[in-house]
Design a protein around this motif. Structure first.
Motif, PDB file in Angstrom:
ATOM      1  N   UNK A 106      11.011   9.061  -3.567  1.00 35.76           N
ATOM      2  CA  UNK A 106      10.126   9.186  -2.409  1.00 35.76           C
ATOM      3  C   UNK A 106      10.584   8.167  -1.378  1.00 35.76           C
ATOM      4  N   UNK A 107      10.799   8.628  -0.149  1.00 39.01           N
ATOM      5  CA  UNK A 107      11.226   7.757   0.952  1.00 39.01           C
ATOM      6  C   UNK A 107      10.097   7.657   1.974  1.00 39.01           C
TER       7      UNK A 107
ATOM      8  N   UNK B  96       7.502  22.429  -2.460  1.00 36.06           N
ATOM      9  CA  UNK B  96       7.047  22.550  -1.066  1.00 36.06           C
ATOM     10  C   UNK B  96       5.639  21.977  -0.897  1.00 36.06           C
ATOM     11  N   UNK B  97       4.743  22.290  -1.825  1.00 31.18           N
ATOM     12  CA  UNK B  97       3.369  21.790  -1.731  1.00 31.18           C
ATOM     13  C   UNK B  97       3.338  20.272  -1.894  1.00 31.18           C
ATOM     14  N   UNK B  98       4.086  19.759  -2.860  1.00 28.84           N
ATOM     15  CA  UNK B  98       4.114  18.322  -3.087  1.00 28.84           C
ATOM     16  C   UNK B  98       4.776  17.597  -1.915  1.00 28.84           C
ATOM     17  N   UNK B  99       5.860  18.141  -1.407  1.00 26.29           N
ATOM     18  CA  UNK B  99       6.561  17.536  -0.273  1.00 26.29           C
ATOM     19  C   UNK B  99       5.655  17.452   0.953  1.00 26.29           C
ATOM     20  N   UNK B 100       4.849  18.466   1.170  1.00 27.91           N
ATOM     21  CA  UNK B 100       3.908  18.439   2.293  1.00 27.91           C
ATOM     22  C   UNK B 100       2.871  17.324   2.097  1.00 27.91           C
ATOM     23  N   UNK B 101       2.438  17.148   0.873  1.00 33.67           N
ATOM     24  CA  UNK B 101       1.478  16.074   0.571  1.00 33.67           C
ATOM     25  C   UNK B 101       2.097  14.700   0.847  1.00 33.67           C
ATOM     26  N   UNK B 102       3.369  14.541   0.509  1.00 35.02           N
ATOM     27  CA  UNK B 102       4.065  13.283   0.771  1.00 35.02           C
ATOM     28  C   UNK B 102       4.134  13.033   2.272  1.00 35.02           C
ATOM     29  N   UNK B 103       4.443  14.064   3.045  1.00 33.32           N
ATOM     30  CA  UNK B 103       4.533  13.933   4.501  1.00 33.32           C
ATOM     31  C   UNK B 103       3.185  13.530   5.121  1.00 33.32           C
ATOM     32  N   UNK B 104       2.108  14.014   4.544  1.00 35.95           N
ATOM     33  CA  UNK B 104       0.781  13.706   5.077  1.00 35.95           C
ATOM     34  C   UNK B 104       0.336  12.282   4.748  1.00 35.95           C
TER      35      UNK B 104
ATOM     36  N   UNK C  51       1.656  12.079  -9.607  1.00 30.36           N
ATOM     37  CA  UNK C  51       0.956  13.344  -9.415  1.00 30.36           C
ATOM     38  C   UNK C  51       1.886  14.522  -9.676  1.00 30.36           C
ATOM     39  N   UNK C  52       3.128  14.430  -9.195  1.00 24.01           N
ATOM     40  CA  UNK C  52       4.084  15.516  -9.420  1.00 24.01           C
ATOM     41  C   UNK C  52       4.432  15.654 -10.898  1.00 24.01           C
ATOM     42  N   UNK C  53       4.634  14.533 -11.569  1.00 21.41           N
ATOM     43  CA  UNK C  53       4.917  14.582 -13.013  1.00 21.41           C
ATOM     44  C   UNK C  53       3.733  15.202 -13.760  1.00 21.41           C
ATOM     45  N   UNK C  54       2.529  14.859 -13.371  1.00 27.28           N
ATOM     46  CA  UNK C  54       1.337  15.448 -13.991  1.00 27.28           C
ATOM     47  C   UNK C  54       1.271  16.949 -13.788  1.00 27.28           C
TER      48      UNK C  54
ATOM     49  N   UNK D  26       0.829  -1.200   0.000  1.00 24.68           N
ATOM     50  CA  UNK D  26       0.000   0.000   0.000  1.00 24.68           C
ATOM     51  C   UNK D  26       0.869   1.258   0.000  1.00 24.68           C
ATOM     52  N   UNK D  27       1.912   1.275   0.813  1.00 28.69           N
ATOM     53  CA  UNK D  27       2.806   2.440   0.860  1.00 28.69           C
ATOM     54  C   UNK D  27       3.537   2.620  -0.462  1.00 28.69           C
ATOM     55  N   UNK D  28       3.960   1.530  -1.084  1.00 28.08           N
ATOM     56  CA  UNK D  28       4.655   1.630  -2.368  1.00 28.08           C
ATOM     57  C   UNK D  28       3.716   2.168  -3.447  1.00 28.08           C
ATOM     58  N   UNK D  29       2.482   1.712  -3.454  1.00 26.32           N
ATOM     59  CA  UNK D  29       1.501   2.223  -4.423  1.00 26.32           C
ATOM     60  C   UNK D  29       1.221   3.702  -4.175  1.00 26.32           C
ATOM     61  N   UNK D  30       1.157   4.096  -2.919  1.00 27.95           N
ATOM     62  CA  UNK D  30       0.940   5.504  -2.572  1.00 27.95           C
ATOM     63  C   UNK D  30       2.119   6.354  -3.034  1.00 27.95           C
ATOM     64  N   UNK D  31       3.346   5.863  -2.863  1.00 30.33           N
ATOM     65  CA  UNK D  31       4.532   6.589  -3.316  1.00 30.33           C
ATOM     66  C   UNK D  31       4.527   6.744  -4.838  1.00 30.33           C
ATOM     67  N   UNK D  32       4.140   5.700  -5.542  1.00 28.93           N
ATOM     68  CA  UNK D  32       4.064   5.768  -7.008  1.00 28.93           C
ATOM     69  C   UNK D  32       3.015   6.782  -7.443  1.00 28.93           C
ATOM     70  N   UNK D  33       1.884   6.799  -6.769  1.00 27.34           N
ATOM     71  CA  UNK D  33       0.828   7.754  -7.107  1.00 27.34           C
ATOM     72  C   UNK D  33       1.281   9.186  -6.846  1.00 27.34           C
ATOM     73  N   UNK D  34       1.985   9.415  -5.752  1.00 28.36           N
ATOM     74  CA  UNK D  34       2.478  10.763  -5.442  1.00 28.36           C
ATOM     75  C   UNK D  34       3.500  11.235  -6.476  1.00 28.36           C
TER      76      UNK D  34
END
Length: 135
Positions: free
Chosen positions: A111-112, A77-85, A45-48, A34-42
């Protein structure tokens, strides 16, 4: 006869213990997936977001390259905050997401995350992706 019953109970106990361990491992692997799929989606999203905006390399570098000054690289900054959440164990240090953009528009995103179920000494997981953004 008593020895046979004790041996049967012992074998049954080992079987139940094995099933419990297997169930725990399955739950842990499902959370990792689930975490790996979430990282791929994030990352996607940034590439989009990069594709939707100004795609010149200088603008992409200014908005999305990894930086500490959030007023300069607002997209990062906005994307990084989304990753943290959305991912566990993401901090400003070792597990901060990284974005690198070269002059040809090649984007490297890393993404870590550190699963909370493993505790604070858990190994850091990572997801890497590369995209080419052209004008």
């Amino acid at each position: 006869m008593l020895i046979e019953v004790l041996v049967a109970i012992l074998l049954f106990s080992f079987g139940i213990l094995g099933m419990v361990i297997l169930q725990g491992t399955a739950v842990q692997q499902a959370a990792d997936a689930q975490y790996r799929a979430e990282a791929a989606q994030l990352a996607d999203d940034l590439v989009g977001r990069m594709w939707a905006g100004d795609r010149s390399a200088t603008v992409l570098q200014k908005q999305y390259n990894t930086c500490q000054d959030t007023t300069e690289c607002t997209g990062y900054a906005a994307w990084s905050q989304k990753v943290r959440e959305r991912l566990p164990g993401v901090t400003d240090g070792l597990t901060a997401p990284a974005v690198g953009i070269d002059d040809d528009g090649r984007v490297n995103i890393t993404v870590f995350w550190r699963p909370s179920s493993y505790g604070s000494s858990a190994e850091v997981h990572r997801y890497d992706t590369t995209a080419q953004i052209r004008q």
